[in-house]
Design a protein around this motif. Structure first.
Motif, PDB file in Angstrom:
ATOM      1  N   ALA A  26      30.679   9.768  16.537  1.00 13.89           N
ATOM      2  CA  ALA A  26      31.658   9.066  15.889  1.00 13.89           C
ATOM      3  C   ALA A  26      31.673   8.792  14.580  1.00 13.89           C
ATOM      4  O   ALA A  26      32.596   8.715  13.770  1.00 13.89           O
ATOM      5  N   PHE A  27      30.384   8.554  14.125  1.00 13.04           N
ATOM      6  CA  PHE A  27      29.982   8.057  12.532  1.00 13.04           C
ATOM      7  C   PHE A  27      29.375   9.048  11.922  1.00 13.04           C
ATOM      8  O   PHE A  27      28.147   9.207  11.950  1.00 13.04           O
ATOM      9  N   ARG A  32      28.247   5.118  16.688  1.00 17.56           N
ATOM     10  CA  ARG A  32      29.346   4.449  16.124  1.00 17.56           C
ATOM     11  C   ARG A  32      28.556   3.190  15.560  1.00 17.56           C
ATOM     12  O   ARG A  32      29.050   2.499  14.467  1.00 17.56           O
ATOM     13  N   GLY A  33      27.653   2.739  16.297  1.00 15.16           N
ATOM     14  CA  GLY A  33      26.777   1.349  15.749  1.00 15.16           C
ATOM     15  C   GLY A  33      26.413   1.441  14.668  1.00 15.16           C
ATOM     16  O   GLY A  33      26.082   0.477  14.111  1.00 15.16           O
ATOM     17  N   GLY A 152      16.974   1.414  15.209  1.00 15.13           N
ATOM     18  CA  GLY A 152      16.215   2.567  15.985  1.00 15.13           C
ATOM     19  C   GLY A 152      16.595   2.542  17.322  1.00 15.13           C
ATOM     20  O   GLY A 152      16.484   3.725  18.006  1.00 15.13           O
ATOM     21  N   LYS A 153      17.255   1.210  18.019  1.00 18.15           N
ATOM     22  CA  LYS A 153      17.666   1.393  19.463  1.00 18.15           C
ATOM     23  C   LYS A 153      19.127   2.139  19.557  1.00 18.15           C
ATOM     24  O   LYS A 153      19.167   2.297  20.759  1.00 18.15           O
ATOM     25  N   LEU A 154      19.616   2.666  18.488  1.00 17.04           N
ATOM     26  CA  LEU A 154      20.714   3.279  18.453  1.00 17.04           C
ATOM     27  C   LEU A 154      20.467   4.814  19.234  1.00 17.04           C
ATOM     28  O   LEU A 154      21.228   5.510  19.438  1.00 17.04           O
ATOM     29  N   TYR A 155      19.194   5.307  18.926  1.00 13.73           N
ATOM     30  CA  TYR A 155      18.675   6.603  19.142  1.00 13.73           C
ATOM     31  C   TYR A 155      17.774   6.800  20.190  1.00 13.73           C
ATOM     32  O   TYR A 155      16.641   5.650  20.504  1.00 13.73           O
ATOM     33  N   ARG A 215      30.292  -5.336  17.577  1.00 13.54           N
ATOM     34  CA  ARG A 215      29.109  -5.560  18.448  1.00 13.54           C
ATOM     35  C   ARG A 215      29.091  -4.378  19.838  1.00 13.54           C
ATOM     36  O   ARG A 215      27.856  -4.325  20.259  1.00 13.54           O
ATOM     37  N   ARG A 216      30.349  -4.040  20.422  1.00 13.68           N
ATOM     38  CA  ARG A 216      30.238  -3.345  21.552  1.00 13.68           C
ATOM     39  C   ARG A 216      29.362  -2.053  21.422  1.00 13.68           C
ATOM     40  O   ARG A 216      29.084  -1.317  22.419  1.00 13.68           O
ATOM     41  N   HIS A 217      29.505  -1.607  19.882  1.00  9.77           N
ATOM     42  CA  HIS A 217      28.763  -0.163  19.872  1.00  9.77           C
ATOM     43  C   HIS A 217      27.420  -0.357  19.612  1.00  9.77           C
ATOM     44  O   HIS A 217      26.751   0.693  19.464  1.00  9.77           O
TER      45      HIS A 217
END
Length: 506
Positions: A26-27, A32-33, A152-155, A215-217
């Motif tokens: 999304a980004f 998106r986070g 790092g936790k987004l991936y 936050r939800r992302h």
């Protein structure tokens, strides 16, 4: 009631700590986070570096003009001591997130403390300035080491977008570093220093709002710590921390009241801690039974790189202290007829880093296996930092003791160009080497090692800058620049040994 609040804040879904799905683009093709965390860093750096660009000028300005009336050397020393405190607290911030608060809550409360600190500094009294700096130090210590871990936790581990995601994240950092001094500098020098601090407060508040809304992302958005202490141990830790902080506050107050704890001694104490902390940290790692002989062998070259980082950041952090003082007194503040505040020079550093980072990355990709070894990249960064100071010897020399001379703006801009390029080279290679050379038993504390090098650089700066204004300007910049260049050349001389001992770093 005690059950209801956690149920509202704590996500019930089991994916709260999991990376978003791989199809989240999304980004700009990323989760998106990343927009939420990059946005937070834009505003955090906007407030932190925006405030720091005018802090030393506020310290050195006359009381009549709303400043604190310090001499230039003292102003630069106190500003450096503040930086020392920020990075020392950051070492504890990672541990608090891992064991007690959790990453999301650490970043949230860190941001709240930073915003409160800036609002405190907006109050035009000296007392509130010190309260504000204390709050900002504590808040930055909680926020700074934990935002990167949340990125790092987004991936997922095998996600090929990870490196590009961090590149976008660091781009956000430098955008904030560029924009902050522009706004706070103009307000500080045209409306009053505390107006500049107010802008920093509003910026941090904006960052917090978008952080909570997004936050939800975020992966890792649960309030619980990743490696929480057992309940009994956590209670003991919390009481020990609270008791320790209260004890230090009481002792500091008593020492100040009897006249022992002066500003100078406080600065000296922070410098002493910044020297002792890394010595103890390395001693523990070298002697730990959890560190293998092979890992111990890789620690030895890391000590060299650690010291190289100290040498470079000693120069880099003066972009916001002695360089700001020099710009405010001896640099022209107009380019092509456009007049600007002296603090705007600090924005040049962020602008150069935004522009140069993708260029450097493209060069390394193009060179492939022919690119320099990590140690040589770091050494080149240190040399460029030294050259940025040596460059200032030219326009500050030959004035016959006349302290009212004015140099062209391009000299300081050129110095910041060298410094920005050096920062891009050193920071990326240094952080990568840190993660690869740290022993497995201390892998989660690699950021602490890096922050200790930054704390030590500031601690040394807090002592050296005391002579600024007491020795000639060319001598000050010439000696410090030459030492940094010599440190970089020493790392290059050690390159054969470093290449043998730094495996698997290439």
């Amino acid at each position: 009631m005690s059950r209801t609040a956690p149920d509202i804040d704590e996500p019930a879904d089991p994916e709260a700590d999991q990376p978003p799905p791989g199809d989240d683009h999304a980004f700009l093709g990323h989760p998106r986070g990343l927009a939420t965390l990059s946005g937070l860093e834009v505003w955090e750096r906007f407030s932190f570096l925006g405030m720091q660009a005018i802090l030393v000028l506020y310290f050195a300005d006359t009381v009549v003009n709303g400043g604190l009336g310090m001499n230039p050397g003292t102003a630069a020393s106190v500003s450096a001591a503040y930086g020392t405190m920020v990075y020392l607290v950051s070492v504890a911030g990672g541990w608090l997130a891992d064991r007690i608060l959790g990453s999301y809550r650490s970043v949230l409360w860190g941001g709240v403390l930073i915003a409160c600190g800036h609002y405190a500094m907006a109050v035009p009294t000296a007392a509130m300035t010190w309260v504000g700096l204390g709050l900002i130090s504590a808040g930055t210590g909680l926020l700074k080491p934990n935002v990167a871990s949340m990125v790092g936790k987004l991936y997922r581990t095998d996600d090929q977008r990870r490196d590009a995601g961090f590149a976008l994240y660091y781009m956000g950092i430098n955008i904030g570093a560029f924009a902050g001094p522009l706004i706070t500098g103009w307000l500080g020098e045209h409306k009053g220093w505390h107006w500049g601090f107010s802008a920093a407060a509003i910026g941090m508040t904006a960052g917090l709002i978008q952080y909570v809304l997004g936050r939800r992302h975020l992966a890792g958005r649960k309030h619980s710590a990743e490696y929480p202490l057992a309940p009994a141990a956590m209670r003991r830790a919390v009481w020990s921390i609270v008791g320790g902080l209260l004890g230090v506050a009481v002792l500091a107050t008593l020492a100040a009241r009897i006249g022992w704890l002066t500003m100078g001694r406080f600065v000296d104490l922070l410098t002493l801690i910044s020297v002792i902390a890394p010595v103890v940290y390395f001693a523990v790692m070298f002697r730990s039974p959890r560190v293998s002989a092979e890992e111990r062998g890789r620690l030895r070259p890391y000590v060299v790189l650690f010291l190289a980082s100290v040498a470079f950041n000693f120069i880099l952090f003066q972009a916001y202290s002695t360089m700001m003082l020099l710009a405010s007194t001896n640099a022209q503040t107009s380019i092509l007829g456009f007049h600007f505040p002296a603090s705007w020079y600090a924005s040049a550093l962020g602008a150069f880093e935004v522009a140069l980072a993708p260029v450097v990355a493209a060069v390394w990709v193009r060179m492939g296996r022919r690119q320099p070894h990590s140690s040589n990249k770091i050494a080149l960064g240190v040399i460029l930092g030294g050259l940025s100071f040596l460059l200032m010897v030219i326009p500050t020399s030959g004035h016959g003791g006349d302290d009212t001379f004015k140099m062209a703006a391009w000299w300081i801009v050129g110095s910041y160009l060298l410094l920005g390029l050096g920062d891009v080279l050193l920071e990326t290679s240094g952080m990568s080497a840190t993660t690869k050379l740290a022993p497995k038993a201390y892998a989660s504390q690699t950021m602490a090692l890096w922050f200790l090098s930054l704390a030590l650089a500031n601690g040394i700066q807090a002592q050296v800058v005391k002579v600024y204004g007491k020795v000639s300007v060319p001598a000050y910049f010439g000696v410090n620049g030459a030492i940094a260049v010599a440190a970089g050349l020493a790392v290059i001389a050690l390159a054969p040994w470093l290449k043998r001992t730094m495996h698997p770093v290439h």
